[in-house]
Every structure is written in structure tokens, then in C-alpha cells.
Design a protein around this motif. Structure first.
Motif, PDB file in Angstrom:
ATOM      1  N   ILE A 116       0.837  -1.208   0.000  1.00 23.43           N
ATOM      2  CA  ILE A 116       0.000   0.000   0.000  1.00 23.43           C
ATOM      3  C   ILE A 116       0.869   1.254   0.000  1.00 23.43           C
ATOM      4  CG2 ILE A 116      -1.605   1.374   1.392  1.00 23.43           C
ATOM      5  CD1 ILE A 116      -2.903  -1.258   2.269  1.00 23.43           C
ATOM      6  N   LEU A 117       1.857   1.305   0.886  1.00 23.95           N
ATOM      7  CA  LEU A 117       2.742   2.479   0.955  1.00 23.95           C
ATOM      8  C   LEU A 117       3.582   2.620  -0.303  1.00 23.95           C
ATOM      9  CD1 LEU A 117       3.889   2.280   4.688  1.00 23.95           C
ATOM     10  CD2 LEU A 117       2.345   3.962   3.660  1.00 23.95           C
ATOM     11  N   ASN A 118       3.978   1.486  -0.878  1.00 25.33           N
ATOM     12  CA  ASN A 118       4.731   1.546  -2.141  1.00 25.33           C
ATOM     13  C   ASN A 118       3.886   2.158  -3.251  1.00 25.33           C
ATOM     14  OD1 ASN A 118       6.993   0.390  -1.009  1.00 25.33           O
ATOM     15  ND2 ASN A 118       6.449  -1.698  -1.610  1.00 25.33           N
ATOM     16  N   ALA A 119       2.602   1.772  -3.300  1.00 23.54           N
ATOM     17  CA  ALA A 119       1.707   2.292  -4.336  1.00 23.54           C
ATOM     18  C   ALA A 119       1.486   3.795  -4.188  1.00 23.54           C
ATOM     19  CB  ALA A 119       0.378   1.558  -4.288  1.00 23.54           C
TER      20      ALA A 119
ATOM     21  N   PRO B 242     -11.189   9.097  -0.760  1.00 22.06           N
ATOM     22  CA  PRO B 242      -9.813   8.658  -0.492  1.00 22.06           C
ATOM     23  C   PRO B 242      -9.087   8.115  -1.719  1.00 22.06           C
ATOM     24  CG  PRO B 242     -11.390   7.150   0.508  1.00 22.06           C
ATOM     25  CD  PRO B 242     -12.155   8.359   0.069  1.00 22.06           C
ATOM     26  N   VAL B 243      -9.831   7.561  -2.679  1.00 19.59           N
ATOM     27  CA  VAL B 243      -9.191   7.116  -3.918  1.00 19.59           C
ATOM     28  C   VAL B 243      -8.591   8.322  -4.643  1.00 19.59           C
ATOM     29  CG1 VAL B 243      -9.636   6.210  -6.230  1.00 19.59           C
ATOM     30  CG2 VAL B 243     -10.520   5.001  -4.239  1.00 19.59           C
ATOM     31  N   ALA B 244      -9.377   9.395  -4.749  1.00 19.36           N
ATOM     32  CA  ALA B 244      -8.867  10.616  -5.374  1.00 19.36           C
ATOM     33  C   ALA B 244      -7.714  11.201  -4.571  1.00 19.36           C
ATOM     34  CB  ALA B 244      -9.992  11.644  -5.500  1.00 19.36           C
ATOM     35  N   SER B 245      -7.838  11.175  -3.248  1.00 19.09           N
ATOM     36  CA  SER B 245      -6.779  11.695  -2.384  1.00 19.09           C
ATOM     37  C   SER B 245      -5.490  10.898  -2.546  1.00 19.09           C
ATOM     38  CB  SER B 245      -7.239  11.660  -0.922  1.00 19.09           C
ATOM     39  OG  SER B 245      -6.219  12.099  -0.061  1.00 19.09           O
ATOM     40  N   ALA B 246      -5.619   9.570  -2.676  1.00 21.14           N
ATOM     41  CA  ALA B 246      -4.439   8.724  -2.857  1.00 21.14           C
ATOM     42  C   ALA B 246      -3.730   9.067  -4.165  1.00 21.14           C
ATOM     43  CB  ALA B 246      -4.841   7.253  -2.843  1.00 21.14           C
ATOM     44  N   TYR B 247      -4.519   9.342  -5.207  1.00 23.38           N
ATOM     45  CA  TYR B 247      -3.917   9.708  -6.490  1.00 23.38           C
ATOM     46  C   TYR B 247      -3.195  11.042  -6.391  1.00 23.38           C
ATOM     47  CZ  TYR B 247      -3.436  10.869 -11.440  1.00 23.38           C
ATOM     48  OH  TYR B 247      -2.939  11.233 -12.662  1.00 23.38           O
ATOM     49  N   VAL B 248      -3.803  11.995  -5.675  1.00 22.82           N
ATOM     50  CA  VAL B 248      -3.169  13.304  -5.494  1.00 22.82           C
ATOM     51  C   VAL B 248      -1.877  13.161  -4.680  1.00 22.82           C
ATOM     52  CG1 VAL B 248      -3.431  15.584  -4.438  1.00 22.82           C
ATOM     53  CG2 VAL B 248      -5.320  14.583  -5.733  1.00 22.82           C
ATOM     54  N   THR B 249      -1.916  12.343  -3.624  1.00 25.04           N
ATOM     55  CA  THR B 249      -0.718  12.117  -2.819  1.00 25.04           C
ATOM     56  C   THR B 249       0.393  11.481  -3.653  1.00 25.04           C
ATOM     57  OG1 THR B 249      -2.051  11.829  -0.814  1.00 25.04           O
ATOM     58  CG2 THR B 249       0.192  10.966  -0.763  1.00 25.04           C
ATOM     59  N   HIS B 250       0.009  10.516  -4.491  1.00 28.67           N
ATOM     60  CA  HIS B 250       0.977   9.879  -5.383  1.00 28.67           C
ATOM     61  C   HIS B 250       1.584  10.905  -6.343  1.00 28.67           C
ATOM     62  CE1 HIS B 250       2.765   6.747  -7.908  1.00 28.67           C
ATOM     63  NE2 HIS B 250       2.269   7.386  -8.950  1.00 28.67           N
ATOM     64  N   ALA B 251       0.751  11.816  -6.843  1.00 30.72           N
ATOM     65  CA  ALA B 251       1.252  12.861  -7.743  1.00 30.72           C
ATOM     66  C   ALA B 251       2.201  13.801  -7.011  1.00 30.72           C
ATOM     67  CB  ALA B 251       0.071  13.634  -8.337  1.00 30.72           C
ATOM     68  N   MET B 252       1.845  14.164  -5.780  1.00 30.29           N
ATOM     69  CA  MET B 252       2.698  15.048  -4.986  1.00 30.29           C
ATOM     70  C   MET B 252       4.045  14.393  -4.663  1.00 30.29           C
ATOM     71  SD  MET B 252       1.712  18.099  -4.308  1.00 30.29           S
ATOM     72  CE  MET B 252       0.284  19.183  -4.182  1.00 30.29           C
ATOM     73  N   ALA B 253       4.030  13.069  -4.483  1.00 30.17           N
ATOM     74  CA  ALA B 253       5.259  12.364  -4.114  1.00 30.17           C
ATOM     75  C   ALA B 253       6.342  12.524  -5.173  1.00 30.17           C
ATOM     76  CB  ALA B 253       4.964  10.881  -3.869  1.00 30.17           C
TER      77      ALA B 253
END
Length: 480
Positions: A124-127, A256-267
Motif C-alpha cells: 500500500i505504501l509503495n503504491a 480517499p481514492v482521489a486523495s491517494a492519487y493526489v498524494t501519489h502525484a505530490m510524491a
């Protein structure tokens, strides 16, 4: 049955609907603001450690926790809508049975989900894009707090049940108690005992225990809406809840799905960008606690008037809720615009983190008008037997309203990511509100009464259990 409790259960079917919206949202917001202010203070203490990796770890952990909070909120929407509807129809005994069965099922489901999350934590954290030290810190935090997700869910559910009766003050006290405990423990554990991020995690665990205990006491001993569980009948009692809860859970998972995508983009832009996003995620619930409280506040008002066959009051509630959103966002925007420099200094923000924070306070806060519209529309759809509309608009916002906009915005750096996310929210929040007005406009009084009667006749157990046998937030999205 407690006669006094029953007699005052359907308090939203008379009086000013604007007053009901303000009181319910206001009392709910006080509790939420207390919790999120402490959460914000938590990040403030962590920022004093001077390590962007630690702040970023809190951001990644918050994204994982957001999924569990979203599921719990969806379940509490089903509980709140069903219990309030039964109370509005004068069926206190059925409402009590539904509340008791719902707490049992929510506990069992969240135990399974928590175990699955901990087992799959590394992938999960890797994704999400967590790497190196930040990934290890986030994993440690979640290993400590993850097992207490069921307690968080039970605390949220009990607060929702109390709001269904109109007992907004006691529902507020559930979150206030946990907030006070966290406020006391955070500085002691993080700095006094020098536990750092681990201390913040332990503080969260203690707060969730308090949420569950205080909430269970309120619904069982004070409101008499939870009694000795009857396992053999619990499935039949919980079926009406699932009709609203399952679509609501699917709806809430979109965020949270959208938030996860935004977090991934920010990373992609490093720990500083993720830390900036994490700071926004903790400022916004404090600034917009009234907006976050609206879903839990409007739902019982609509449901009780549905049970009473008052279509006119339902339409008035939706209109007043929108006016409330516009006023709240205008005030919050003004305050944040003037306070942005102080916030940047307080959180020791610099570089990309400071730029993200400044842009949010200056312009992007305006997008919460559309977030508020979506919340009001969701409450309307869920409580008027249109939960699939909530699912449609929320998943539309999370997919069509997020992926392409953020994909374009990412070319312009972390600020472009935030602007893309806000643009999608504006489009889908506006459409959802327009459809909500259409739904309530087409709700004649006689149809409202028939709909309420159908729900009043849902198959539930007719036995009444003994009060007080149980042992013993809505918390808005994004609770650590």
C-alpha cells in the motif's frame, strides 16, 4: 421504553429549519474542530522536529487512514438515516434494535478491514509513492494506530446515532473528550518523553479508546438506543441500514481514492511537497469544520421530516444548507487569506511547502464552496432513497473530475496538482447540487409520506431489549 426520550425524538419536524441546520452543524463542528485542531497541533509539534520526512510520513499515514474513515462514515450515514427515519415515524423500539445491530456489524467489519490493511501495508505504501525513511516512519505509525480502527468506527457510529435523535450536544462531547486527551498527551509524549512520531501514534490510540467508551455510554445509558445484543436477529435488523450504507460506503470511498492519487502525484516532487499537502489536509478540516459537519447535520433533519411526510420542510432544509455553505466559506477564506503568513511561520514551512500553503490560503480555499455543495447533495440523496446518485457524483469527481485534471496540472508542478483537483471539484459539486434541487422539487408531499411508510414497514425485529446492557465522531474525513 423511556417515554421522555421517545416524546422528544422527532424534534426536527417543527421549528426553523435554518436554526436546526445551524445548531446541528455548529455543535457537530465544535467537536470536529476540537479533534482536528488537536490533529493540526500534532503536525505542528512534529514540524518543530525540523524533518520534512516525518511530516511527509504523517501525510502518507493520513491517506491510508482516510480509507477506513470513509468506510466508517458511509456506514454511519446508513445508521443515522435509518434510525432518524424510524424515530420520525414514532418507532422508537425499532430504532433501538437497528442501532444495536449496526454497532455489532460495524465492529466486526472494521476488525477484518484493519487486519487486511496491516497485512498489506508495505505494498500500500509503495503504491502511494512512499520511499526510504518516510516509508519506514509511516509504516511504524500505522502499525501502532491501525489496530484501533474499529474503536474509531464505533465512536463515529455512536455519535451519528446521537445526532439522529437530535442530541447534538452529547455527540459533540464524544469528540471533545478525545480531543482533550490528545491535547494533553501530544506534547508529553512527543517532547516530554522524546518519542517523536511514535508518541503521536500512542496519543491517537488513547484518543480512539476514549471515543468508543464515551460514545457507547451516551447511546446506551443516556439515549437508551442500545441494549443487550440479540445476535440471532441482528442480520434482519441491520438489513435496512445496509440499503443506504453500502451505496454510501461506495460513495465515500471515491474521496480517499482521489486523495491517494493526489498524494501519489505530490510524491513526485519530494517530501516537501507531500508535507505541504499534509499541512493543507490538517488546516482545512479546522477552517471548514462547519462544512464537514453538514453531512451529519442535514441527514437527520431530512430523514425526520421524511418520516413525518413534510416535503416542504425538506426543500427548505436543502436551500438553507446551501446558504450556510456560502456564508461559511466566505468567512473562512477571509480569515485564511489574512493569516497565511502566520501559518507559514508556525509550521516552519519554506520552499515548496510554503508556496503550497500560501496558494491554498490565497485562492484554493474558494473551492470548498463546491465541496460543501457535494456534501449537502450527498445528504439529500442518501436520505431520500437516492444513494446511487451520491455514488455517481462522488466517483465522477474521483475519476473524471480528478485524474485528467491532475494529470494536466502535474506538468506545472505541485501547485498545478492542487488547481487541477479544485477544478474537478467545482464541476461535480455544481452538478450534484443542481440535481439535488431537482430531486427535492419533484418530491410531492403524498410521495414523501408513501416513501416514509415504506421504510417504516421495513422488516426489523419487534422485541425490545433491556436498556443499558452495552459496555462503555462523526469525524470528518481525514482523521489520523
Amino acid at each position: 421504553m423511556n417515554v421522555r426520550t421517545s416524546a422528544h425524538s422527532a424534534r426536527f419536524v417543527s421549528g426553523s429549519t435554518m436554526r436546526h441546520v445551524v445548531v446541528m452543524a455548529g455543535t457537530g463542528a465544535i467537536g470536529l474542530m476540537a479533534v482536528f485542531a488537536v490533529d493540526l497541533a500534532n503536525l505542528f509539534y512534529i514540524s518543530l522536529l525540523g524533518d520534512a520526512s516525518v511530516a511527509a510520513a504523517v501525510g502518507f499515514a493520513g491517506t491510508v487512514t482516510f480509507f477506513h474513515v470513509a468506510i466508517s462514515i458511509g456506514a454511519t450515514i446508513g445508521v443515522s438515516a435509518t434510525v432518524a427515519r424510524l424515530l420520525g415515524a414514532g418507532q422508537h423500539a425499532k430504532a433501538r434494535q437497528v442501532a444495536s445491530a449496526s454497532l455489532i456489524w460495524m465492529g466486526l467489519v472494521t476488525i477484518v478491514l484493519s487486519a487486511a490493511t496491516l497485512a498489506l501495508l508495505n505494498p500500500i505504501l509503495n503504491a502511494l509513492g512512499a520511499r526510504g525513511e518516510t516509508r519506514e516512519l509511516a509504516r511504524t505509525f500505522l502499525y501502532i494506530t491501525g489496530p484501533t480502527y474499529p474503536l474509531l468506527a464505533i465512536g463515529m457510529c455512536t455519535a451519528a446515532i446521537m445526532r439522529s435523535t437530535g442530541d447534538a450536544r452529547r455527540a459533540m462531547m464524544v469528540t471533545l473528550t478525545a480531543a482533550v486527551i490528545t491535547a494533553v498527551l501530544d506534547p508529553i509524549l512527543i517532547f516530554g518523553l522524546r518519542l517523536g512520531l511514535t508518541g503521536a501514534a500512542v496519543s491517537n490510540v488513547v484518543a480512539r479508546i476514549a471515543l468508543a467508551v464515551v460514545g457507547l455510554y451516551g447511546v446506551a445509558r443516556v439515549n437508551h438506543l442500545v441494549g443487550r445484543p440479540r445476535i440471532g436477529r441482528s442480520w434482519r435488523d441491520v438489513k435496512p441500514v445496509l440499503k443506504v450504507a453500502l451505496p454510501a460506503v461506495l460513495t465515500n470511498l471515491a474521496t480517499p481514492v482521489a486523495s491517494a492519487y493526489v498524494t501519489h502525484a505530490m510524491a513526485r516532487f519530494g517530501p516537501a511537497a507531500v508535507a505541504g499537502q499534509a499541512t493543507i489536509d490538517r488546516i482545512s478540516p479546522v477552517a471548514f469544520a462547519l462544512i464537514y459537519a453538514l453531512t451529519g447535520a442535514v441527514g437527520p433533519i431530512i430523514s425526520q421530516n421524511l418520516g413525518a411526510g413534510r416535503a416542504d420542510r425538506i426543500r427548505e432544509t436543502v436551500r438553507n444548507s446551501l446558504a450556510f455553505v456560502l456564508l461559511t466559506v466566505a468567512v473562512a477564506w477571509l480569515v485564511l487569506a489574512f493569516a497565511q503568513n502566520s501559518l507559514i511561520r508556525a509550521f516552519s514551512a519554506h520552499g515548496v511547502t510554503a508556496t503550497i500553503l500560501s496558494t491554498f490560503c490565497s485562492w484554493l480555499v474558494a473551492s470548498y464552496v463546491f465541496v460543501g455543495c457535494l456534501f449537502v447533495a450527498n445528504a439529500t440523496f442518501n436520505n431520500l432513497d437516492r444513494p446511487l446518485l451520491s455514488t455517481l457524483f462522488n466517483w465522477g469527481r474521483a475519476t473524471v473530475g480528478t485524474l485528467p485534471f491532475v494529470a494536466v496540472g502535474i506538468r506545472h508542478g505541485p501547485i498545478g496538482v492542487l488547481v487541477g483537483q479544485a477544478a474537478g471539484s467545482a464541476i461535480f459539486g455544481t452538478m450534484a447540487m443542481l440535481v439535488a434541487f431537482l430531486v427535492v422539487r419533484r418530491l410531492p408531499m403524498e410521495d414523501c409520506a408513501r416513501l416514509a411508510q415504506r421504510h417504516a414497514n421495513e422488516p426489523t425485529s419487534s422485541a425490545v431489549s433491556v436498556p443499558g446492557a452495552a459496555a462503555g465522531n462523526t469525524i470528518a474525513p481525514r482523521v489520523q
